[in-house]
Design a protein around this motif. Structure first.
Motif, PDB file in Angstrom:
ATOM      1  N   PRO B 163       1.143  -1.359   0.182  1.00 54.99           N
ATOM      2  CA  PRO B 163       0.044   0.220  -0.292  1.00 54.99           C
ATOM      3  C   PRO B 163       1.138   0.885   0.014  1.00 54.99           C
ATOM      4  CG  PRO B 163      -0.640  -1.397   2.026  1.00 54.99           C
ATOM      5  CD  PRO B 163       0.413  -2.067   1.621  1.00 54.99           C
ATOM      6  N   SER B 164       1.961   1.199   0.578  1.00 51.99           N
ATOM      7  CA  SER B 164       2.727   2.501   1.018  1.00 51.99           C
ATOM      8  C   SER B 164       3.967   2.336  -1.184  1.00 51.99           C
ATOM      9  CB  SER B 164       3.533   1.858   1.092  1.00 51.99           C
ATOM     10  OG  SER B 164       5.357   1.104   1.067  1.00 51.99           O
ATOM     11  N   LEU B 165       3.816   1.479  -1.935  1.00 51.76           N
ATOM     12  CA  LEU B 165       4.281   1.746  -2.934  1.00 51.76           C
ATOM     13  C   LEU B 165       4.131   3.254  -3.763  1.00 51.76           C
ATOM     14  CD1 LEU B 165       5.756  -0.210  -4.828  1.00 51.76           C
ATOM     15  CD2 LEU B 165       3.620  -0.204  -6.638  1.00 51.76           C
ATOM     16  N   GLY B 166       5.616   4.541  -3.668  1.00 49.37           N
ATOM     17  CA  GLY B 166       5.153   5.337  -4.348  1.00 49.37           C
ATOM     18  C   GLY B 166       4.375   6.479  -4.200  1.00 49.37           C
ATOM     19  N   LEU B 167       4.784   6.678  -2.506  1.00 50.80           N
ATOM     20  CA  LEU B 167       3.592   7.660  -1.974  1.00 50.80           C
ATOM     21  C   LEU B 167       4.395   8.261  -1.446  1.00 50.80           C
ATOM     22  CD1 LEU B 167       0.091   5.731  -0.681  1.00 50.80           C
ATOM     23  CD2 LEU B 167       1.101   6.565  -3.013  1.00 50.80           C
ATOM     24  N   ALA B 168       4.277   9.655  -1.084  1.00 53.35           N
ATOM     25  CA  ALA B 168       4.944  10.223  -0.270  1.00 53.35           C
ATOM     26  C   ALA B 168       4.808  10.024   1.078  1.00 53.35           C
ATOM     27  CB  ALA B 168       4.209  11.530  -0.155  1.00 53.35           C
ATOM     28  N   PRO B 169       5.888  10.451   2.308  1.00 54.41           N
ATOM     29  CA  PRO B 169       6.170   9.594   3.939  1.00 54.41           C
ATOM     30  C   PRO B 169       4.353  10.203   4.605  1.00 54.41           C
ATOM     31  CG  PRO B 169       7.830  10.690   2.780  1.00 54.41           C
ATOM     32  CD  PRO B 169       7.673  10.746   1.228  1.00 54.41           C
ATOM     33  N   GLN B 170       4.475  11.288   4.123  1.00 55.75           N
ATOM     34  CA  GLN B 170       2.771  11.935   5.165  1.00 55.75           C
ATOM     35  C   GLN B 170       1.423  11.475   4.364  1.00 55.75           C
ATOM     36  OE1 GLN B 170       2.667  15.715   4.459  1.00 55.75           O
ATOM     37  NE2 GLN B 170       2.144  15.983   7.092  1.00 55.75           N
ATOM     38  N   VAL B 171       1.979  10.811   3.420  1.00 59.74           N
ATOM     39  CA  VAL B 171       0.425  10.402   2.618  1.00 59.74           C
ATOM     40  C   VAL B 171       0.638   8.704   3.504  1.00 59.74           C
ATOM     41  CG1 VAL B 171      -0.517   9.227   0.970  1.00 59.74           C
ATOM     42  CG2 VAL B 171       0.568  11.069   0.474  1.00 59.74           C
ATOM     43  N   VAL B 172       1.697   8.111   3.118  1.00 55.64           N
ATOM     44  CA  VAL B 172       1.941   6.917   3.889  1.00 55.64           C
ATOM     45  C   VAL B 172       1.816   6.983   5.533  1.00 55.64           C
ATOM     46  CG1 VAL B 172       3.851   4.598   4.785  1.00 55.64           C
ATOM     47  CG2 VAL B 172       3.833   6.356   2.268  1.00 55.64           C
ATOM     48  N   GLN B 173       2.334   6.777   6.092  1.00 51.84           N
ATOM     49  CA  GLN B 173       1.578   7.932   7.676  1.00 51.84           C
ATOM     50  C   GLN B 173       0.404   7.402   7.610  1.00 51.84           C
ATOM     51  OE1 GLN B 173       3.081   8.029  10.460  1.00 51.84           O
ATOM     52  NE2 GLN B 173       5.597   8.389   9.529  1.00 51.84           N
ATOM     53  N   THR B 174      -0.518   8.419   7.157  1.00 53.87           N
ATOM     54  CA  THR B 174      -2.078   8.483   6.867  1.00 53.87           C
ATOM     55  C   THR B 174      -2.396   7.357   6.516  1.00 53.87           C
ATOM     56  OG1 THR B 174      -2.049  10.172   6.409  1.00 53.87           O
ATOM     57  CG2 THR B 174      -3.800   9.220   6.064  1.00 53.87           C
ATOM     58  N   ILE B 175      -2.027   6.233   5.329  1.00 52.46           N
ATOM     59  CA  ILE B 175      -2.511   4.823   4.579  1.00 52.46           C
ATOM     60  C   ILE B 175      -2.278   3.576   6.278  1.00 52.46           C
ATOM     61  CG2 ILE B 175      -2.230   3.139   3.571  1.00 52.46           C
ATOM     62  CD1 ILE B 175      -3.091   5.335   1.717  1.00 52.46           C
ATOM     63  N   PHE B 176      -0.924   3.724   6.821  1.00 50.94           N
ATOM     64  CA  PHE B 176      -1.338   2.978   7.848  1.00 50.94           C
ATOM     65  C   PHE B 176      -1.504   3.255   9.302  1.00 50.94           C
ATOM     66  CE2 PHE B 176       2.298   0.129   6.392  1.00 50.94           C
ATOM     67  CZ  PHE B 176       2.832   0.203   5.561  1.00 50.94           C
ATOM     68  N   GLN B 177      -2.116   4.159   9.063  1.00 55.56           N
ATOM     69  CA  GLN B 177      -3.132   5.028  10.909  1.00 55.56           C
ATOM     70  C   GLN B 177      -4.190   4.137  10.238  1.00 55.56           C
ATOM     71  OE1 GLN B 177      -1.834   6.106  13.455  1.00 55.56           O
ATOM     72  NE2 GLN B 177      -4.536   5.380  13.487  1.00 55.56           N
ATOM     73  N   ILE B 178      -4.305   4.572   8.752  1.00 57.13           N
ATOM     74  CA  ILE B 178      -5.894   3.653   8.463  1.00 57.13           C
ATOM     75  C   ILE B 178      -6.498   2.179   8.426  1.00 57.13           C
ATOM     76  CG2 ILE B 178      -7.388   2.980   6.332  1.00 57.13           C
ATOM     77  CD1 ILE B 178      -6.378   6.793   5.849  1.00 57.13           C
ATOM     78  N   ILE B 179      -4.951   1.331   8.254  1.00 58.42           N
ATOM     79  CA  ILE B 179      -4.554   0.334   8.559  1.00 58.42           C
ATOM     80  C   ILE B 179      -5.197  -0.602   9.729  1.00 58.42           C
ATOM     81  CG2 ILE B 179      -3.353  -1.718   7.957  1.00 58.42           C
ATOM     82  CD1 ILE B 179      -1.683  -0.449   5.683  1.00 58.42           C
ATOM     83  N   ARG B 180      -4.701   0.810  10.384  1.00 56.82           N
ATOM     84  CA  ARG B 180      -4.892   0.705  11.880  1.00 56.82           C
ATOM     85  C   ARG B 180      -6.005  -0.162  12.291  1.00 56.82           C
ATOM     86  NH1 ARG B 180       0.049   3.261  14.699  1.00 56.82           N
ATOM     87  NH2 ARG B 180       0.987   1.200  15.685  1.00 56.82           N
ATOM     88  N   GLU B 181      -6.923   1.269  12.046  1.00 55.00           N
ATOM     89  CA  GLU B 181      -8.285   1.339  12.084  1.00 55.00           C
ATOM     90  C   GLU B 181      -8.922   0.440  11.430  1.00 55.00           C
ATOM     91  OE1 GLU B 181      -9.537   5.350  11.158  1.00 55.00           O
ATOM     92  OE2 GLU B 181      -8.050   6.184  11.453  1.00 55.00           O
ATOM     93  N   ILE B 182      -8.855  -0.259  10.683  1.00 54.60           N
ATOM     94  CA  ILE B 182      -9.300  -1.094   9.716  1.00 54.60           C
ATOM     95  C   ILE B 182      -9.213  -2.455  10.886  1.00 54.60           C
ATOM     96  CG2 ILE B 182      -9.451  -2.108   7.769  1.00 54.60           C
ATOM     97  CD1 ILE B 182      -8.519  -0.452   6.479  1.00 54.60           C
ATOM     98  N   ASN B 183      -7.937  -2.724  11.182  1.00 52.39           N
ATOM     99  CA  ASN B 183      -7.942  -3.920  12.119  1.00 52.39           C
ATOM    100  C   ASN B 183      -8.364  -3.848  13.038  1.00 52.39           C
ATOM    101  OD1 ASN B 183      -5.087  -4.871  14.634  1.00 52.39           O
ATOM    102  ND2 ASN B 183      -5.997  -6.508  12.622  1.00 52.39           N
ATOM    103  N   ALA B 184      -8.381  -2.584  13.829  1.00 54.23           N
ATOM    104  CA  ALA B 184      -9.275  -2.482  14.866  1.00 54.23           C
ATOM    105  C   ALA B 184     -10.602  -2.838  14.911  1.00 54.23           C
ATOM    106  CB  ALA B 184      -8.779  -1.089  16.229  1.00 54.23           C
ATOM    107  N   ALA B 185     -10.942  -2.127  13.296  1.00 47.05           N
ATOM    108  CA  ALA B 185     -12.477  -2.364  13.987  1.00 47.05           C
ATOM    109  C   ALA B 185     -12.853  -3.928  13.498  1.00 47.05           C
ATOM    110  CB  ALA B 185     -13.248  -2.214  12.739  1.00 47.05           C
ATOM    111  N   GLY B 186     -12.162  -4.564  13.609  1.00 42.75           N
ATOM    112  CA  GLY B 186     -11.956  -6.703  13.258  1.00 42.75           C
ATOM    113  C   GLY B 186     -11.285  -7.350  12.071  1.00 42.75           C
TER     114      GLY B 186
END
Lengths: 420, 237
Positions: B163-186
């Motif tokens: 999911p981080s392929l070719g993305l700016a570092p700041q965007v990668v942060q956001t994406i990974f934060q959301i991955i965590r949220e998805i996981n937290a939701a089950g």
């Protein structure tokens, strides 16, 4: 009942309304075909009628190929072969049935008479046989990703051509047919000389009735769940598969449908006045003409395919006697400047340049006494090149005429207002 | 019993063997990451699990049922959904149409509508762009769309390919934060990444894949601290 369910029930149209809604466009289409048929007296304007029938047949061909090359992004270059399969099937059915039924291979009955229904039935059978051929060709080649389909359809076209060239002479009397039996008659399709004597039934009404059906099916397909599956395959086959789209199944479905409609178009072609079913006529060149229409119209655009089919059929005829183009040039210029996007200046320059060039050629030819009709295929090719320079994505791109330009902007604004 | 169990998985492309017997397992509720360099076989492993490439040997079990070499649409229906590498969005279709395709295999209208709403609240930026062609989105937005689309297939286990392929570092942060949220939701997540540091920092467990073999397997925090991983994948040493 939850609130959602109740709302859904209120919104859902009753069954009768739904049936009416799906029948309405077809009725409108048939009505238009009838109006066109009655409005244009075929005996008065035989040439215009012929061109209009040609346009209709090419619209069916281009729109059906759009389902494969446009919707699903595969590349078939054998559309004329399915046209040939359908055309020969339909032509032979009508001709030999006429011999047996009415002891004559000529037209039988008037408008909506027995002969016409035989013709319609034959065309539908021709379509079904072509669709079956499409299944046989499509199933093995569409399981794979990539360009296999192009190669296989190319080969299929050649096979059809060679087989048709080997068929026997056409039989002329009912007695001959009875004596020969079914198998012999079914392979008496005129060989390399072509199948002559198929009665003329392809009138404006019938051709445009099938144009209406083709357009309706194509439109329904594109804007349904099926259509979304087709388009997703074109966009990214692996992602489509990952979303649960059974890619082989949808590719084959599109291919079979397209082959079926090509078969019907072939049937219309076979029953056209002054046309001979000829293996060479329905060869690679014809396939490529249809591909050109699809590409020029824009990959996946139904309205684009219709426009391109009409333009590319009428253009060579217009070029027989080049008319003045400056009125059209002025019109295009005005429309372009009024509604054009950011590149309108470039577009205007091109329009003025092309119009001036054509007028200059026309003037020069008149002065020098050159007959431009002799060179019309050069102009045809040149105009194709020009169109691809001006709009490399095709006339309407991947969208429909009403989704882009001024109409599209109005519709989008309305949709935004309607959305919560 | 782990949710996903892969044993001795072998995948061949013609004469070339890409995976020489990969074994891994994913526990329900966790984020498990598969790291490794280019060409190690990460994407191949995911594709074999989701049925996009054939497994030549080995077994894949999802919730106790064998799924190896089943067609992708059947695997998807069991709740195993992949968001493909390079995002694989449908560029000439609108964002809304892309989302609809995520729910392609489902027919529960009410469920789809509520999942769509959930996805859009997770990625609010997509809501503004619903009628826009997906190809006109920025790289980060395209990745968000790819993930939202996968969520609409209602995954129990979500496979994310780079999911981080070719993305700016700041965007990668956001994406990974959301991955965590998805996981937290089950939703359980199997994540393939080249960005080893980011991946390990949000994961529970990690595997290191080297030329078609699992080289290391341990808790993500242990891997992150190990010298070998730090040298080879984190650029510290």
């Amino acid at each position: 009942m939850t609130l959602d369910q109740r709302r859904a029930a209120e919104l859902a149209p009753s069954r009768a309304v739904a049936a009416l809604r799906s029948a309405a466009p077809l009725a409108v289409g048939l009505g238009l075909a009838l109006a066109l048929h009655l409005g244009l007296d075929a005996s008065d304007l035989p040439f215009h009628t012929k061109v209009l029938v040609d346009v209709g047949i090419n619209v069916i061909l281009a729109v059906s190929l759009t389902m494969v090359n446009g919707f699903t992004g595969q590349f078939s270059v054998g559309h004329a072969a399915f046209m040939a399969v359908g055309g020969y099937t339909a032509g032979a059915l009508t001709y030999y049935s006429s011999l047996l039924l009415w002891d004559s291979g000529d037209q039988h009955g008037g408008f909506l008479g027995a002969g016409e229904w035989l013709f319609v039935g034959s065309c539908i059978v021709g379509g079904l046989v072509a669709a079956a051929a499409g299944y046989v060709v499509g199933l093995p080649s569409l399981r794979l990703r990539g360009d296999y389909l192009a190669i296989v359809t190319l080969g299929f076209g050649e096979i059809v051509r060679v087989i048709l060239q080997q068929t026997g002479n056409v039989k002329f009397t009912a007695d001959e047919v009875r004596e020969a039996g079914f198998l012999d008659t079914a392979t008496s399709l005129g060989g390399a000389l072509g199948f002559t004597g198929v009665p003329t039934y392809s009138s404006i009404f019938w051709v445009y009735a099938f144009v209406a059906i083709t357009l309706l099916v194509a439109h329904r397909l594109k804007f349904s769940t099926y259509g979304r599956a087709f388009l997703s395959i074109r966009e990214d086959e692996i992602a489509a598969e990952a979303m649960g789209v059974r890619t082989t199944r949808y590719k084959v479905l599109a291919f079979v449908l397209a082959a079926g409609f090509a078969g019907i178009a072939g049937g219309m072609f076979a029953h056209q006045s002054g046309a001979t079913l000829n293996p060479r006529e329905l060869g690679f060149q014809k396939s490529f003409d249809v591909v050109t229409m699809v590409v020029l119209g824009g990959m996946g655009s139904i309205s684009g395919a219709v426009a391109a089919a009409a333009i590319l059929t009428i253009l060579p005829e217009l070029l027989r006697d080049l008319p003045h183009v400056w009125p059209a040039g002025v019109l295009v210029l005005a429309l372009g400047l009024a509604f054009g996007g950011p590149k309108r200046a470039r577009f205007a320059l091109w329009t003025v340049g092309v119009t001036a060039a054509i007028e200059a050629i026309r003037f020069g030819a008149r002065r020098l006494g050159v007959n431009l009709a002799d060179y019309r295929l050069i102009f045809y090719a040149l105009s194709l090149i020009l169109m691809m320079i001006l709009r490399p994505q095709g006339i309407f791109g991947v969208r429909e005429a009403w989704e882009i330009g001024p109409i599209g902007r109005i519709l989008a604004r309305r949709a935004r207002r309607a959305a919560p | 019993m782990a949710m996903l169990e892969v044993k001795d998985l072998v995948v061949r492309y013609g004469a070339i063997e890409a995976l020489h017997g990969v074994s891994l397992s994913v526990e329900r509720g966790q984020i498990v990451t598969l790291i490794g360099s280019n060409g190690a076989g990460k994407t191949t492993t995911l594709r074999a699990i989701s049925g996009l490439v054939r497994a030549a040997a080995g077994s894949i079990t999802f919730e106790g049922r064998p799924i190896a070499n089943q067609p992708p649409h059947r695997i998807l229906r069991q709740g195993l959904v992949q968001s493909p590498e390079g995002r694989g969005i449908f560029a000439n279709m609108t964002v809304a149409e892309n989302l609809d395709l995520g729910a392609f295999a489902r027919d529960d209208k009410a469920g789809i509508a509520s999942d769509r709403e959930k996805s859009l609240s997770l990625f609010p930026r997509l809501r503004e762009r619903l009628s826009q062609n997906a190809g006109t989105l920025s790289g980060g937005e395209q990745q968000m769309l790819a993930m939202a689309r996968a969520l609409l297939a209602r995954p129990k286990l979500l496979l994310l390919d780079e999911p981080s392929l070719g993305l700016a570092p700041q965007v990668v942060q956001t994406i990974f934060q959301i991955i965590r949220e998805i996981n937290a939701a089950g939703t359980t997540i199997l994540l393939v990444e080249q960005n080893a540091h980011m991946a390990l920092s949000i994961s529970h467990f990690g595997y290191v894949l080297e030329v078609g073999r699992i080289a290391m397997a341990d808790k993500a925090s242990t891997l992150e601290a190990s010298d070998e991983v730090r040298k080879a994948y984190l650029g510290v040493g």
